[in-house]
Every structure is written in C-alpha cells, then in structure tokens.
Write a protein that holds these residues in place. Structure first.
Motif, PDB file in Angstrom:
ATOM      1  N   SER A 190       0.836  -1.193   0.000  1.00 31.13           N
ATOM      2  CA  SER A 190       0.000   0.000   0.000  1.00 31.13           C
ATOM      3  C   SER A 190       0.875   1.249   0.000  1.00 31.13           C
ATOM      4  O   SER A 190       2.017   1.241   0.451  1.00 31.13           O
ATOM      5  N   ASP A 191       0.295   2.345  -0.531  1.00 33.70           N
ATOM      6  CA  ASP A 191       1.028   3.611  -0.548  1.00 33.70           C
ATOM      7  C   ASP A 191       1.393   4.038   0.868  1.00 33.70           C
ATOM      8  O   ASP A 191       2.480   4.577   1.102  1.00 33.70           O
ATOM      9  N   ARG A 192       0.474   3.801   1.820  1.00 43.50           N
ATOM     10  CA  ARG A 192       0.749   4.189   3.206  1.00 43.50           C
ATOM     11  C   ARG A 192       1.927   3.391   3.766  1.00 43.50           C
ATOM     12  O   ARG A 192       2.793   3.933   4.441  1.00 43.50           O
ATOM     13  N   MET A 193       1.968   2.097   3.479  1.00 42.89           N
ATOM     14  CA  MET A 193       3.064   1.264   3.964  1.00 42.89           C
ATOM     15  C   MET A 193       4.398   1.748   3.395  1.00 42.89           C
ATOM     16  O   MET A 193       5.391   1.862   4.114  1.00 42.89           O
ATOM     17  N   ILE A 194       4.407   2.037   2.104  1.00 37.36           N
ATOM     18  CA  ILE A 194       5.632   2.520   1.464  1.00 37.36           C
ATOM     19  C   ILE A 194       6.072   3.836   2.090  1.00 37.36           C
ATOM     20  O   ILE A 194       7.258   4.058   2.358  1.00 37.36           O
ATOM     21  N   SER A 195       5.109   4.716   2.362  1.00 32.48           N
ATOM     22  CA  SER A 195       5.416   6.015   2.979  1.00 32.48           C
ATOM     23  C   SER A 195       5.987   5.845   4.381  1.00 32.48           C
ATOM     24  O   SER A 195       6.950   6.521   4.757  1.00 32.48           O
ATOM     25  N   LEU A 196       5.409   4.928   5.172  1.00 28.26           N
ATOM     26  CA  LEU A 196       5.860   4.719   6.546  1.00 28.26           C
ATOM     27  C   LEU A 196       7.288   4.185   6.608  1.00 28.26           C
ATOM     28  O   LEU A 196       7.989   4.378   7.603  1.00 28.26           O
ATOM     29  N   LEU A 197       7.711   3.499   5.543  1.00 35.69           N
ATOM     30  CA  LEU A 197       9.042   2.891   5.534  1.00 35.69           C
ATOM     31  C   LEU A 197       9.994   3.618   4.593  1.00 35.69           C
ATOM     32  O   LEU A 197      11.014   3.057   4.184  1.00 35.69           O
ATOM     33  N   ASP A 198       9.684   4.879   4.284  1.00 32.87           N
ATOM     34  CA  ASP A 198      10.501   5.664   3.368  1.00 32.87           C
ATOM     35  C   ASP A 198      11.614   6.377   4.137  1.00 32.87           C
ATOM     36  O   ASP A 198      11.352   7.202   5.012  1.00 32.87           O
ATOM     37  N   LYS A 199      12.859   6.038   3.816  1.00 33.58           N
ATOM     38  CA  LYS A 199      14.011   6.594   4.536  1.00 33.58           C
ATOM     39  C   LYS A 199      14.169   8.101   4.348  1.00 33.58           C
ATOM     40  O   LYS A 199      14.870   8.758   5.105  1.00 33.58           O
ATOM     41  N   ARG A 200      13.519   8.654   3.332  1.00 33.78           N
ATOM     42  CA  ARG A 200      13.630  10.099   3.114  1.00 33.78           C
ATOM     43  C   ARG A 200      12.897  10.903   4.173  1.00 33.78           C
ATOM     44  O   ARG A 200      13.214  12.072   4.398  1.00 33.78           O
ATOM     45  N   TYR A 201      11.910  10.275   4.822  1.00 38.62           N
ATOM     46  CA  TYR A 201      11.049  11.029   5.731  1.00 38.62           C
ATOM     47  C   TYR A 201      11.112  10.557   7.179  1.00 38.62           C
ATOM     48  O   TYR A 201      10.546  11.193   8.060  1.00 38.62           O
ATOM     49  N   HIS A 202      11.759   9.438   7.436  1.00 39.50           N
ATOM     50  CA  HIS A 202      11.737   8.880   8.786  1.00 39.50           C
ATOM     51  C   HIS A 202      13.128   8.446   9.223  1.00 39.50           C
ATOM     52  O   HIS A 202      13.965   8.051   8.410  1.00 39.50           O
ATOM     53  N   ASN A 203      13.327   8.508  10.532  1.00 44.31           N
ATOM     54  CA  ASN A 203      14.568   8.026  11.136  1.00 44.31           C
ATOM     55  C   ASN A 203      14.697   6.527  10.909  1.00 44.31           C
ATOM     56  O   ASN A 203      13.721   5.785  10.971  1.00 44.31           O
ATOM     57  N   ALA A 204      15.922   6.065  10.646  1.00 44.08           N
ATOM     58  CA  ALA A 204      16.137   4.655  10.306  1.00 44.08           C
ATOM     59  C   ALA A 204      15.661   3.708  11.407  1.00 44.08           C
ATOM     60  O   ALA A 204      15.030   2.681  11.128  1.00 44.08           O
ATOM     61  N   SER A 205      15.957   4.024  12.673  1.00 46.42           N
ATOM     62  CA  SER A 205      15.548   3.131  13.764  1.00 46.42           C
ATOM     63  C   SER A 205      14.030   3.111  13.911  1.00 46.42           C
ATOM     64  O   SER A 205      13.439   2.065  14.228  1.00 46.42           O
ATOM     65  N   ASP A 206      13.374   4.252  13.665  1.00 47.22           N
ATOM     66  CA  ASP A 206      11.906   4.301  13.721  1.00 47.22           C
ATOM     67  C   ASP A 206      11.295   3.489  12.586  1.00 47.22           C
ATOM     68  O   ASP A 206      10.239   2.865  12.752  1.00 47.22           O
ATOM     69  N   ILE A 207      11.950   3.485  11.429  1.00 47.24           N
ATOM     70  CA  ILE A 207      11.457   2.703  10.288  1.00 47.24           C
ATOM     71  C   ILE A 207      11.470   1.217  10.614  1.00 47.24           C
ATOM     72  O   ILE A 207      10.517   0.490  10.327  1.00 47.24           O
ATOM     73  N   VAL A 208      12.553   0.745  11.234  1.00 45.18           N
ATOM     74  CA  VAL A 208      12.648  -0.676  11.598  1.00 45.18           C
ATOM     75  C   VAL A 208      11.561  -1.027  12.618  1.00 45.18           C
ATOM     76  O   VAL A 208      10.917  -2.084  12.526  1.00 45.18           O
TER      77      VAL A 208
END
Length: 337
Positions: free
Chosen positions: A91-109
């Motif tokens: 989903s677009d939302r899932m891709i956005s939540l895991l996008d390194k351009r907008y989120h801290n790497a540890s938060d993405i994991v």
C-alpha cells in the motif's frame, strides 16, 4: 518422491496449518478430492510416515506433519511458488511509513516490525546489529521559519537524525548558509568522539554568536549517537500467540513469552547466524528445546550494501508459510530501498 505422495503430504500439511488437527485418510479423500480411494491414501500415508515426513498423532488415528515434512514443503515453496505475482500488495501508506527520506532509520525498523506482526498475526522480531556510529556522513540545517530550523544529520551506520530546533532569535537564510558551510567543514567526516571538542571550538571562534544553537546541535547529535546505538531489538505481536489454540495452555504460552525476556537471547535466536538471505528454521533445526514446536523465518536489511539487521517472525511450525514468507520478503525489500 512421486507426485501423488507429494500431493498427499502437502494436503496433510495444509489441513494441519488451517485446523491444527491430525487428519485421517477418509477425511483427506473427502476434503481434497484426490480421486483415489481412502485405502490408497492410507497406503501412501503409511509410506510417508516410514520416510519421516508425517507422524502419527498420540490422540487419534490421524497424521500430522513432521519437521522433515515441513522442510520439504518450505523448500518446494521457495523453489516453485515465490514470485512477484503472489507477493502481497504494498500500500502507498506502507511505502510512505518505511521511506528513509522522511523517517529516522531506527523508527522505520520499529514500524516495519509492527506492520509485519499485523500482516502475519504472529510475533514479529527485528534485530538491528550493533554498528556503533563512528562519524557523521552528512549534515544540514534547514530554515523552517524566522526562528525555527530543522537539523538533519546522517550517520555512517545508516541512522538519520531530523529534529526541529527553536531559537530565541531570528536567523536569516544567508546566516544558515554560512553556518552550514562551517559545520560541514568541521563535523562531516570527522570522528563522532570529537564532536563536542569541535563544536566548542566553533562556539569560541567562528560561531560565537550562535552558542545556544551549537549547544542544541551538540545535545541532539550526542543523544542520537549514544542512545540509538542501543535500540537494537524490537518485539511486536507477542499477544498474537493466543490466536492459536495450542496456547490456551497457559504454561505453554508463558514458556513462549519467556523466550523474549532477554534481548541477548532474542539476538541469538534471530540474528546470531551468518546469513544474508531468507532464513527458515523449523522445529528441532532451531537447536533449542524451547523452540522445538516453532518456526523462525527471517530476512535481512542493508545500509550501503552492508547487512545491518534482520527482521522476521517466530511462530508455531504450523504457520502459513507461503503468506508469511511473502510478507517478510516484501517488508525486507521495502527496508532495503
């Protein structure tokens, strides 16, 4: 193994994954429309049992898969059934939540681990390898308003810092350009251990009038470099075990939950292996008696072509292998983008 035996074995596995109950030859014939008699199925089941792919249940005349049977099933899936057409939709939302351009790497994991637990209804675990920060790869102050700036810093282990700093005075675009040039010349590429000393020199010389800004930058950089290095284990969805009737036995549930009491133990279960691809460990393959009824499925994620962590699930051996493996590959692929 011939096709008929394979079909019977996979039908037994599918039935046990769905119901958690041993199945007999008559039920197998009725439920899976094999166009062969129960007697023939019974003979084939007897042969599969002798070969070690299924086991006789203690409480009924039915059969259930063995670890060896699950292994053959998983190897077949990995060789024949995993392709882009059956992987879950991203989903677009899932891709956005895991996008390194907008989120801290540890938060993405952490977010990825939560998503995986939700998708699989299993206990999801991630381990980010303890790769200590050694230097700052990139750094920039971005002007948000006359007295607000965004600090963005990228560390060499893949961690990203983005935090807003509020100032008691106004700062212009030209001033920020000057400060960014000085910070990049002084801090980017230098040893993280020297950040405090280098910022102090800047405060005393070139950037003395921006002392509070330098103090803010120092606190944020130091907090990120030391605190996030310890955020290496995420566990999500422990309560999902109660979706399985096996864990109605509370002693069995407590035994499973206890596995995750120690982060060191979780690290050994998930990441203390030399592999850089999908990993499936079934039952006694895990090497721990506490995990004899469980399967571990994990994949990896990278930063700059270097493996920095693993993410996956721990569940009963009768989990839905095709769906779970597909979801893990999908999450791993998104983390690697």
């Amino acid at each position: 193994m011939n096709d008929r035996k394979l079909k019977i074995l996979f039908s037994i596995i599918n039935s046990y994954i769905i119901d958690g109950e041993p199945i007999g030859s008559k039920s197998l014939a009725d439920e899976y429309n094999m166009n062969i008699s129960p007697a023939t199925i019974r003979n084939e089941m007897s042969a599969l049992e002798k070969m070690g792919f299924i086991e006789k249940a203690h409480t009924s005349s039915g059969r259930l898969p063995s670890d060896k049977g699950y292994r053959l099933f998983v190897d077949y899936i990995l060789a024949n059934e995993l392709n882009e057409n059956i992987r879950p939709n991203r989903s677009d939302r899932m891709i956005s939540l895991l996008d390194k351009r907008y989120h801290n790497a540890s938060d993405i994991v952490e977010t990825a681990t939560k998503i995986l637990a939700d998708l699989t209804n299993l206990t999801a675990v991630s381990v980010t390898l303890k790769n200590q920060i050694k230097k700052i790869n990139n750094m920039e102050l971005i002007r948000l308003s006359s007295n607000q700036v965004l600090l963005v810093a990228v560390f060499d282990n893949g961690l990203i810092l983005n935090e807003i700093i509020h100032l008691d005075y106004e700062i212009s675009t030209d001033e920020l350009i000057f400060i960014n040039n000085v910070l990049n010349d002084t801090l980017v590429g230098s040893d993280i251990k020297n950040v405090n000393e280098n910022l102090k020199k800047l405060e005393d010389n070139l950037l003395s009038e921006y002392r509070d800004l330098m103090d803010n930058i120092h606190r944020r950089l130091e907090g990120k470099s030391y605190n996030d290095a310890e955020r290496d284990v995420q566990i999500e969805g422990l309560g999902n075990i109660f979706n399985f009737k096996e864990y109605e036995d509370l002693s069995k549930a407590r035994e499973f939950i206890k596995l995750f009491d120690s982060k060191d133990r979780v690290n050994k279960i998930i990441a203390d292996r030399n592999y850089n691809n999908l990993y499936v460990s079934i039952g006694y393959e895990n090497g721990l008696d506490e995990l004899k009824d469980n399967t571990i499925i994990t994949s990896y994620f990278k930063v700059n072509d270097e493996v920095v962590g693993h993410i996956g699930v721990v569940g009963l051996t009768r989990l839905n292998y095709l769906d779970v493996i597909s979801n893990i590959i999908m999450i791993s692929d998104l983390l690697n983008k």
